[in-house]
Design an enzyme around this catalytic site. Structure first.
Site, PDB file in Angstrom:
ATOM      1  N   ASN A  22       0.679  -1.064   0.062  1.00 39.75           N
ATOM      2  CA  ASN A  22      -0.124   0.043   0.003  1.00 39.75           C
ATOM      3  C   ASN A  22       1.050   1.046  -0.058  1.00 39.75           C
ATOM      4  O   ASN A  22       1.511   1.332   0.885  1.00 39.75           O
ATOM      5  CB  ASN A  22      -0.819   0.082   1.359  1.00 39.75           C
ATOM      6  CG  ASN A  22      -1.592   1.097   1.317  1.00 39.75           C
ATOM      7  OD1 ASN A  22      -1.757   2.081   0.543  1.00 39.75           O
ATOM      8  ND2 ASN A  22      -2.043   1.469   2.649  1.00 39.75           N
ATOM      9  N   LYS A  24      -0.147   4.225  -0.283  1.00 39.38           N
ATOM     10  CA  LYS A  24      -0.645   5.501   0.294  1.00 39.38           C
ATOM     11  C   LYS A  24      -0.377   6.611  -0.716  1.00 39.38           C
ATOM     12  O   LYS A  24      -0.495   6.564  -1.747  1.00 39.38           O
ATOM     13  CB  LYS A  24       0.009   5.705   1.706  1.00 39.38           C
ATOM     14  CG  LYS A  24      -0.156   4.553   2.573  1.00 39.38           C
ATOM     15  CD  LYS A  24       0.087   4.699   4.033  1.00 39.38           C
ATOM     16  CE  LYS A  24       0.063   3.395   4.732  1.00 39.38           C
ATOM     17  NZ  LYS A  24       0.190   3.710   6.277  1.00 39.38           N
ATOM     18  N   HIS A 109      -9.501   0.873   5.204  1.00 39.22           N
ATOM     19  CA  HIS A 109      -8.015   1.097   5.718  1.00 39.22           C
ATOM     20  C   HIS A 109      -8.186   1.785   7.217  1.00 39.22           C
ATOM     21  O   HIS A 109      -9.220   2.860   7.040  1.00 39.22           O
ATOM     22  CB  HIS A 109      -7.173   1.763   4.806  1.00 39.22           C
ATOM     23  CG  HIS A 109      -5.577   1.700   5.519  1.00 39.22           C
ATOM     24  ND1 HIS A 109      -5.159   2.758   6.142  1.00 39.22           N
ATOM     25  CD2 HIS A 109      -4.662   0.882   5.347  1.00 39.22           C
ATOM     26  CE1 HIS A 109      -4.035   2.433   6.588  1.00 39.22           C
ATOM     27  NE2 HIS A 109      -3.523   1.329   6.004  1.00 39.22           N
ATOM     28  N   GLU A 111      -6.683   4.528   8.139  1.00 36.88           N
ATOM     29  CA  GLU A 111      -6.690   5.691   7.741  1.00 36.88           C
ATOM     30  C   GLU A 111      -7.933   6.288   7.192  1.00 36.88           C
ATOM     31  O   GLU A 111      -8.267   7.565   7.639  1.00 36.88           O
ATOM     32  CB  GLU A 111      -5.454   6.136   6.876  1.00 36.88           C
ATOM     33  CG  GLU A 111      -4.213   5.873   7.633  1.00 36.88           C
ATOM     34  CD  GLU A 111      -3.034   5.461   6.997  1.00 36.88           C
ATOM     35  OE1 GLU A 111      -2.827   5.570   5.713  1.00 36.88           O
ATOM     36  OE2 GLU A 111      -1.856   5.098   7.590  1.00 36.88           O
ATOM     37  N   GLU A 181      -5.184  -5.537  10.645  1.00 35.50           N
ATOM     38  CA  GLU A 181      -4.218  -4.256  10.771  1.00 35.50           C
ATOM     39  C   GLU A 181      -4.505  -3.608  12.191  1.00 35.50           C
ATOM     40  O   GLU A 181      -5.248  -2.771  12.059  1.00 35.50           O
ATOM     41  CB  GLU A 181      -4.193  -3.255   9.759  1.00 35.50           C
ATOM     42  CG  GLU A 181      -4.051  -3.723   8.467  1.00 35.50           C
ATOM     43  CD  GLU A 181      -3.412  -2.836   7.476  1.00 35.50           C
ATOM     44  OE1 GLU A 181      -2.441  -3.162   6.701  1.00 35.50           O
ATOM     45  OE2 GLU A 181      -3.735  -1.712   7.134  1.00 35.50           O
ATOM     46  N   GLY A 187       2.321   1.905  10.533  1.00 32.12           N
ATOM     47  CA  GLY A 187       3.297   3.269  10.588  1.00 32.12           C
ATOM     48  C   GLY A 187       4.112   3.580  11.623  1.00 32.12           C
ATOM     49  O   GLY A 187       4.803   4.735  12.123  1.00 32.12           O
ATOM     50  N   SER A 227       3.462  -2.171  10.316  1.00 35.18           N
ATOM     51  CA  SER A 227       4.815  -2.200  10.463  1.00 35.18           C
ATOM     52  C   SER A 227       5.631  -3.709   9.875  1.00 35.18           C
ATOM     53  O   SER A 227       6.607  -3.993  10.712  1.00 35.18           O
ATOM     54  CB  SER A 227       5.578  -1.874  11.690  1.00 35.18           C
ATOM     55  OG  SER A 227       4.897  -0.717  12.183  1.00 35.18           O
TER      56      SER A 227
HETATM   57  C1  PEP Z   1      -0.753   0.077   5.919  1.00 32.77           C
HETATM   58  O1  PEP Z   1      -0.562   1.126   5.713  1.00 32.77           O
HETATM   59  O2  PEP Z   1      -1.661  -0.764   5.656  1.00 32.77           O
HETATM   60  C2  PEP Z   1       0.437  -0.532   6.654  1.00 32.77           C
HETATM   61  C3  PEP Z   1       0.270  -1.732   7.307  1.00 32.77           C
HETATM   62  O3  PEP Z   1       1.499   0.472   6.959  1.00 32.77           O
HETATM   63  P1  PEP Z   1       3.087  -0.004   7.763  1.00 32.77           P
HETATM   64  O4  PEP Z   1       3.531  -1.099   7.172  1.00 32.77           O
HETATM   65  O5  PEP Z   1       3.916   1.411   7.258  1.00 32.77           O
HETATM   66  O6  PEP Z   1       2.724  -0.023   9.064  1.00 32.77           O
END
Ligand code: PEP
Length: 269
Positions: A22, A24, A109, A111, A181, A187, A227
């Site tokens: 992803n 973003k 997601h 976000e 997630e 992040g 992460s």
């Molecule tokens: C994501 O945006 O779905 C995500 C898991 O980000 P990150 O791997 O940076 O934590």
């Protein structure tokens, strides 16, 4: 923490493994095309790879689609609107994403949930629209840190699953990839431990078995996101109910994304 029965023997995993990146709001069209070309070239002739999906920003979808055409790399949009067309300034529809070359779309997601106020009900409408447009949704669920600390993980995930998948024809469950997630791990550099992730994946699979039957649950691809790095992917993937990863930060460089994709060949190195 989770007392329910598991749905299958822990030694067997579903055959599908999926690694999705992803991006973003990162990468211009030019940068996206360079990345996609490098990725395609780097992975050419590699055997035993997982299914790979990249999710560039909307502006780069069509260009990236041309670059990965004929390869095994699939394309996802990061979001769609729930309507097919209309007066929704700034939005794009599932049909538009499909036409731009997408086979998948990320829905719900964290976000989108936290920064753009998307509710389970709206996410449900987006899922239904995505499926009708011929897109396979990557449906994200996950708890916040306070919810985890209050021991409300099951309650939160169950509500997201139940309301997000409302009114869904049972036959389409196989087209949905669920991404667990935990919001506190996205992040932040704080990844869920493999055991923490496995507990929730097991819960998701058990819930899916209860709702759609054991066979459907066994086929359901459940990704972990939060992460994920080349360093922690192998330990996560050793868990029986983790079928792949949704990767944010570490998907932005070809080298780290490829290391994650090739986690099997790096095991024991
Ligand atoms: C994501 O945006 O779905 C995500 C898991 O980000 P990150 O791997 O940076 O934590």
């Amino acid at each position: 923490m989770f007392s329910h029965e598991t749905t299958r023997g822990k030694e067997e995993k579903v055959a599908r493994i999926v690694i999705a990146g992803n991006w973003k709001m990162h990468k211009t069209i030019g940068e996206s095309v360079v990345f996609a070309s490098n990725l395609r070239e780097t992975l050419a002739d590699q055997a035993d790879l997982p299914e790979i999906i990249v999710a560039p920003p909307f502006t780069a979808l069509h260009a990236v689609s041309a670059v990965i055409s004929g390869s095994s790399i699939a394309l996802a949009a990061q979001n769609i609107h729930e309507a097919d067309r209309g007066a929704f300034t700034g939005e794009i529809s599932g049909l538009m994403a499909k036409e731009a070359g997408c086979s998948h779309v990320i829905i719900g997601h964290s976000e989108r949930r936290t920064l753009f106020g998307e509710t389970n009900e709206r996410i449900n409408r987006k899922l239904l629209t995505a499926l009708a447009a011929g897109l396979n949704p990557i449906f994200c669920v996950g708890e916040t840190l306070p919810e985890r600390e209050e021991n409300r993980i099951e309650e939160v995930i169950e509500k997201q699953l139940k309301e997000g998948l409302n009114n869904l024809d049972d036959s389409v469950i196989s087209r949905i990839l669920v991404a667990y997630e935990p919001v506190w791990a996205i992040g932040t550099g704080k990844t869920a431990s493999p055991a923490q992730a496995q507990e929730v994946h097991d819960f998701i699979r058990s819930w899916t078995a209860g709702k759609y039957g054991k066979d459907a649950a066994e086929e359901t691809v459940i990704l972990y996101g939060g992460s994920v790095t080349p360093q922690n992917i192998s330990a996560l993937m050793s868990q029986p109910d983790i079928n792949g990863a949704l990767v944010g930060g570490a998907s932005l460089q070809v080298e780290s994304f490829v290391e994650i994709v090739k986690y099997k060949s790096n095991q024991g190195v």
